[in-house]
Design an enzyme around this catalytic site. Sequence first.
Site, short mmCIF file in Angstrom:
data_model
loop_
_atom_site.label_atom_id
_atom_site.label_comp_id
_atom_site.label_asym_id
_atom_site.label_seq_id
_atom_site.Cartn_x
_atom_site.Cartn_y
_atom_site.Cartn_z
CB THR A 2 -0.93 0.00 1.24
OG1 THR A 2 -1.98 0.91 1.04
CG2 THR A 2 -0.19 0.33 2.51
N GLY A 157 -0.19 6.27 -6.71
CA GLY A 157 -1.16 5.35 -7.30
C GLY A 157 -1.06 5.24 -8.80
CB CYS A 160 2.82 1.99 -6.61
SG CYS A 160 2.86 0.51 -5.59
CB THR A 163 -0.64 2.54 -4.51
OG1 THR A 163 0.44 2.09 -3.70
CG2 THR A 163 -1.26 3.78 -3.90
#
Length: 177
Positions: A2, A157, A160, A163
């Site tokens: 995360t 986000g 990745c 994420t």
Amino acid sequence: MTTIVSVRRNGQVVIGGDGQVSLGNTVMKGNARKVHRLYNGKVLAGFAGGTADAFTLLERFEAKLQAHQGNLERAAVALAKDWRTDRALRRLEALLAVADEHKSFIITGNGDVVQPEHDLIAIGSGGNFAQSAAIALLENTELDAKSIVEKSLKIAGDICVFTNGNHTIEVLDYSAK
């Protein structure tokens, strides 16, 4: 994993995180809540790592906060000691980002309690991306802490795969004190 980001600026500390839970290469859930208010709303905490492990550590941290009357630093050190010495806890794989109106810390499974430079924390799989974005925004804009966290999470986000764009953001505003 995360991405969790924390920024402190102009009387506010903010922690934000995405909501993705992955099992291997599969997204299992997209709206997990990985950022929480603790100790009557006076402490913010976010976690990265195995979800079950992180919830276990979050519960332990909350108990340490109660035992130390909300003293963030003492609670963080107490949890880190337990995490390092308890055989069951040692196997837990997670990181915690915690903050109150005075300080911010990263708590690791190695027993480390790190007070970050520049009042900026970025942990998890997208942490490096979010940290780079947050540093650039802190140094080159007058954006408030919440906006920096939002933009940093968005950038992380976009890069990745672990994420997502479903964010939980908590703000602790102590500017009026």
